[in-house]
Design an enzyme around this catalytic site. Structure first.
Site, PDB file in Angstrom:
ATOM      1  N   ALA A  85      -7.105   1.021  -7.804  1.00 47.13           N
ATOM      2  CA  ALA A  85      -6.466   2.200  -8.546  1.00 47.13           C
ATOM      3  C   ALA A  85      -6.513   3.463  -7.911  1.00 47.13           C
ATOM      4  O   ALA A  85      -7.056   3.690  -6.637  1.00 47.13           O
ATOM      5  CB  ALA A  85      -7.579   2.442  -9.895  1.00 47.13           C
ATOM      6  N   GLY A 100      -8.611  -2.573  -7.906  1.00 47.51           N
ATOM      7  CA  GLY A 100      -7.554  -2.809  -8.951  1.00 47.51           C
ATOM      8  C   GLY A 100      -6.650  -3.536  -8.421  1.00 47.51           C
ATOM      9  O   GLY A 100      -6.086  -4.434  -9.181  1.00 47.51           O
ATOM     10  N   GLU A 104      -8.004  -7.153  -8.741  1.00 50.91           N
ATOM     11  CA  GLU A 104      -8.041  -7.373 -10.203  1.00 50.91           C
ATOM     12  C   GLU A 104      -6.632  -7.811 -10.773  1.00 50.91           C
ATOM     13  O   GLU A 104      -6.595  -8.602 -11.537  1.00 50.91           O
ATOM     14  CB  GLU A 104      -8.637  -6.133 -10.961  1.00 50.91           C
ATOM     15  CG  GLU A 104     -10.276  -5.988 -10.549  1.00 50.91           C
ATOM     16  CD  GLU A 104     -10.715  -4.741 -11.019  1.00 50.91           C
ATOM     17  OE1 GLU A 104     -10.267  -3.725 -10.666  1.00 50.91           O
ATOM     18  OE2 GLU A 104     -11.803  -4.862 -11.910  1.00 50.91           O
ATOM     19  N   GLU A 119     -15.666  -1.260  -5.207  1.00 51.72           N
ATOM     20  CA  GLU A 119     -15.835  -0.076  -6.120  1.00 51.72           C
ATOM     21  C   GLU A 119     -17.361   0.803  -5.982  1.00 51.72           C
ATOM     22  O   GLU A 119     -17.453   1.624  -6.056  1.00 51.72           O
ATOM     23  CB  GLU A 119     -15.862  -0.395  -7.622  1.00 51.72           C
ATOM     24  CG  GLU A 119     -14.396  -0.507  -7.792  1.00 51.72           C
ATOM     25  CD  GLU A 119     -13.473  -1.832  -7.732  1.00 51.72           C
ATOM     26  OE1 GLU A 119     -14.241  -2.783  -6.990  1.00 51.72           O
ATOM     27  OE2 GLU A 119     -12.588  -2.218  -8.260  1.00 51.72           O
TER      28      GLU A 119
HETATM   29  N1  COA Z   1      -6.111   5.335  -4.092  1.00 50.98           N
HETATM   30  C1  COA Z   1      -5.587   6.392  -3.822  1.00 50.98           C
HETATM   31  N2  COA Z   1      -4.775   6.614  -2.312  1.00 50.98           N
HETATM   32  C2  COA Z   1      -5.203   5.328  -1.427  1.00 50.98           C
HETATM   33  C3  COA Z   1      -5.825   4.258  -1.894  1.00 50.98           C
HETATM   34  C4  COA Z   1      -6.426   4.423  -3.268  1.00 50.98           C
HETATM   35  N3  COA Z   1      -7.071   3.273  -3.739  1.00 50.98           N
HETATM   36  N4  COA Z   1      -5.840   3.450  -0.995  1.00 50.98           N
HETATM   37  C5  COA Z   1      -5.132   4.115   0.040  1.00 50.98           C
HETATM   38  N5  COA Z   1      -4.696   5.209  -0.300  1.00 50.98           N
HETATM   39  C6  COA Z   1      -4.021   6.238   0.677  1.00 50.98           C
HETATM   40  C7  COA Z   1      -4.738   6.926   1.483  1.00 50.98           C
HETATM   41  O1  COA Z   1      -5.453   8.014   0.970  1.00 50.98           O
HETATM   42  C8  COA Z   1      -3.705   7.497   2.622  1.00 50.98           C
HETATM   43  O2  COA Z   1      -3.108   8.375   1.989  1.00 50.98           O
HETATM   44  P1  COA Z   1      -2.724   9.681   2.828  1.00 50.98           P
HETATM   45  O3  COA Z   1      -1.733   9.152   4.020  1.00 50.98           O
HETATM   46  O4  COA Z   1      -1.922  10.644   1.750  1.00 50.98           O
HETATM   47  O5  COA Z   1      -3.941  10.216   3.266  1.00 50.98           O
HETATM   48  C9  COA Z   1      -2.826   6.153   2.600  1.00 50.98           C
HETATM   49  O6  COA Z   1      -2.878   5.344   1.320  1.00 50.98           O
HETATM   50  C10 COA Z   1      -3.063   5.098   3.665  1.00 50.98           C
HETATM   51  O7  COA Z   1      -4.586   4.653   3.581  1.00 50.98           O
HETATM   52  P2  COA Z   1      -5.406   4.955   4.768  1.00 50.98           P
HETATM   53  O8  COA Z   1      -6.813   5.021   4.382  1.00 50.98           O
HETATM   54  O9  COA Z   1      -4.944   6.033   5.705  1.00 50.98           O
HETATM   55  O10 COA Z   1      -5.032   3.606   5.691  1.00 50.98           O
HETATM   56  P3  COA Z   1      -6.166   2.532   6.537  1.00 50.98           P
HETATM   57  O11 COA Z   1      -5.243   1.742   7.048  1.00 50.98           O
HETATM   58  O12 COA Z   1      -6.791   3.869   7.369  1.00 50.98           O
HETATM   59  O13 COA Z   1      -7.234   1.849   5.471  1.00 50.98           O
HETATM   60  C11 COA Z   1      -7.894   0.762   3.505  1.00 50.98           C
HETATM   61  C12 COA Z   1      -6.858   1.006   4.619  1.00 50.98           C
HETATM   62  C13 COA Z   1      -7.300  -0.049   2.466  1.00 50.98           C
HETATM   63  C14 COA Z   1      -9.038   0.194   4.234  1.00 50.98           C
HETATM   64  C15 COA Z   1      -8.152   2.298   2.908  1.00 50.98           C
HETATM   65  O14 COA Z   1      -7.012   3.153   2.393  1.00 50.98           O
HETATM   66  C16 COA Z   1      -9.116   2.197   1.813  1.00 50.98           C
HETATM   67  O15 COA Z   1     -10.319   1.880   1.726  1.00 50.98           O
HETATM   68  N6  COA Z   1      -8.853   2.413   0.617  1.00 50.98           N
HETATM   69  C17 COA Z   1      -9.301   2.438  -0.739  1.00 50.98           C
HETATM   70  C18 COA Z   1      -9.663   1.209  -1.259  1.00 50.98           C
HETATM   71  C19 COA Z   1     -10.412   1.206  -2.599  1.00 50.98           C
HETATM   72  O16 COA Z   1     -11.647   1.791  -2.387  1.00 50.98           O
HETATM   73  N7  COA Z   1      -9.904   0.630  -3.424  1.00 50.98           N
HETATM   74  C20 COA Z   1     -10.853   0.628  -4.809  1.00 50.98           C
HETATM   75  C21 COA Z   1     -10.471   1.739  -5.686  1.00 50.98           C
HETATM   76  S1  COA Z   1     -11.435   1.893  -7.302  1.00 50.98           S
END
Ligand code: COA
Length: 264
Positions: free
Chosen positions: A70, A116, A119, A139
């Protein structure tokens, strides 16, 4: 025949009677914001009413992510009631909607499927992952719990012990472990992912749409604690004998020809 139409965060393409839906926010790793949820819901409703679409494939845009969850930025300041609504609307419009969809929906998990995103994949009827995919429900790292069915569907797919481990550690697992644990049906290379999905849909579209719709309903009934799956099976099995598809399927078998199911 191939047709295409574009929304802001969703790409769609119909190929060989299969609708391919691509979540298209690659610079946010295809995170599900409100607009994407609405567009996905509308796309699913349209496809449900389109008789020429026989199966769906959902995937993510780009090489890196299926869906990274999400949209965290969007819910950062939510109140208790807004949080509850986020979950309830998601269940209603996407996750339960897909689980109970009348046509098979395959998740082509082409990269990160987190929160999500996992999910969404778990709400689909089948999951096929590419070898680079990483899956998890992180989460608790954010101080919330999975709110789009993850606490329930993960335990159904991998068992309670592994689901507990994945949720309380927030660890991601790779495609190989996901396959071993029963979370995904197959693992392929990134290049072959969609071809593997189409291999499965080519089988699906040669079968009875009515029987497939009923089978999805009855399998799901077994996971609904208000229903008795066996009783639902008896009723639905009986109803099958009234369908045009049954008459055609049996006639085709006896006449040693390929069935042309009317879909009723
Ligand atoms: N919601 C909003 N934005 C998200 C996102 C999410 N769930 N997951 C990734 N993004 C965005 C990042 O903020 C970043 O945006 P920006 O370039 O404007 O800063 C972009 O996507 C790229 O992500 P980034 O974190 O820079 O890539 P990465 O390769 O370093 O890491 C992940 C990849 C997937 C490990 C990391 O993005 C992450 O942990 N995301 C969240 C996952 C999460 O907790 N999901 C559950 C949500 S309830």
């Amino acid at each position: 025949m191939t047709t295409a139409m574009a929304l802001e965060n969703i790409l769609t393409e119909i190929k060989n009677d299969v609708l391919v839906i691509t979540i298209n926010r690659p610079d946010k790793l295809n995170a599900l914001n409100k607009q994407t949820i609405e567009e996905l819901h509308d796309t699913l409703v349209d496809a449900e009413n389109n008789k020429s679409i026989r199966a769906l494939i959902i995937t993510g845009s780009g090489q890196k992510a299926f869906v990274a969850g999400a949209d965290i930025a969007e819910f950062a300041n939510f109140s208790l009631e807004e949080g509850r609504q986020l979950s309830a609307i998601g269940h209603f419009k996407i996750f339960n909607f897909i689980e109970n969809y009348s046509k098979p929906v395959i998740a082509a998990v082409n990269g990160f499927a987190l929160g999500g995103g996992l999910e969404l994949a778990m709400a689909c009827h089948v999951r096929i992952a590419s070898s680079n995919a990483k899956m998890g429900l992180p989460e608790v790292s954010l101080g919330v719990i999975p709110g789009y069915g993850g606490t329930q569907r993960l335990a159904q797919l991998v068992g309670k012990g592994k689901a507990m481990e994945m949720i309380v550690t927030a660890d991601m697992i790779n495609a190989e472990d996901a396959y071993k644990w029963g979370l995904v049906n197959y693992v392929t290379t990134q290049e072959e992912l969609l071809a593997k999905c189409f291999e499965m849909t080519s089988k699906i579209i040669s079968k009875s749409p009515t029987a497939i719709r009923t089978a999805i309903k009855v399998i799901n009934a077994g996971y609904n604690n208000k229903l008795n799956g066996y009783e639902v099976e008896i009723e639905e099995f009986g109803k099958s004998f009234n369908s045009g598809d049954f008459k055609e399927g049996v006639s085709a078998f006896l006449e040693k020809r390929k069935a042309l199911f009317p879909g009723n």
